[in-house]
Design an enzyme around this catalytic site. Sequence first.
Site, PDB file in Angstrom:
ATOM      1  N   LEU A 140       0.826  -1.207   0.000  1.00  0.00           N
ATOM      2  CA  LEU A 140       0.000   0.000   0.000  1.00  0.00           C
ATOM      3  C   LEU A 140       0.861   1.257   0.000  1.00  0.00           C
ATOM      4  O   LEU A 140       1.985   1.268   0.507  1.00  0.00           O
ATOM      5  CB  LEU A 140      -0.989  -0.014   1.163  1.00  0.00           C
ATOM      6  N   HIS A 141       0.327   2.299  -0.601  1.00  0.00           N
ATOM      7  CA  HIS A 141       1.044   3.563  -0.703  1.00  0.00           C
ATOM      8  C   HIS A 141       0.046   4.702  -0.781  1.00  0.00           C
ATOM      9  O   HIS A 141      -0.926   4.639  -1.530  1.00  0.00           O
ATOM     10  CB  HIS A 141       1.975   3.569  -1.931  1.00  0.00           C
ATOM     11  N   GLN A 142       0.285   5.694   0.020  1.00  0.00           N
ATOM     12  CA  GLN A 142      -0.566   6.881   0.056  1.00  0.00           C
ATOM     13  C   GLN A 142      -0.009   7.908  -0.924  1.00  0.00           C
ATOM     14  O   GLN A 142       1.136   8.334  -0.787  1.00  0.00           O
ATOM     15  CB  GLN A 142      -0.555   7.446   1.482  1.00  0.00           C
TER      16      GLN A 142
END
Length: 181
Positions: A140-142
């Site tokens: 996951l990556h914002q």
Amino acid sequence: MTGAERHTDIGTTDGLERLWTPHRMTYVTGEDRPDGGYERPTGCPFCRAPGLPPGESLVVARGGHVFAVLNLYPYNPGHLLVCPYRHVADYTDLDPAETTELAAFTQTAMRVVRKVSNAHGFNLGMNQGGVAGAGIAAHLHQHVVPRWGGDANFMPVIARTKVLPQLLTDTRDLLARAWPS
Ligand SMILES: [Zn+2]
């Protein structure tokens, strides 16, 4: 001219924006996709990013649980990704410490990008799962994407321009210097 001088007006009408966005094209066409895919940590760019040597690394800041890295395929100049070190896919996989630091890094990323580029606004968010548009769904990556008035208008026009990789490391240095220690 130093890199810093060249980038003091990042986000205005200089040549940077024209040079940046097209990096996405390589990604979209999968040209540099690793043989084993992005799903396993060995092929995962977000697992590898913190270990790359200085000069090659696009990591802007490192925390205890998360780090901020310049997107290799930016939508706009200064497009940052905030990632946990752990190779986890889903937002609900984050433990409380990771969740808290990811939020704090997102705020700091906005402050830093605003300071160096006078961004007018931001898009923030996470695509969860390939069906939702995540390119690398396994880690996951914002996204922290700075926006300027009118930026969406010229992006399609320049979609095939070749990017200069050196600009990415220059911008990494600029943001890293502005990041509070
Ligand atoms: Zn990973």
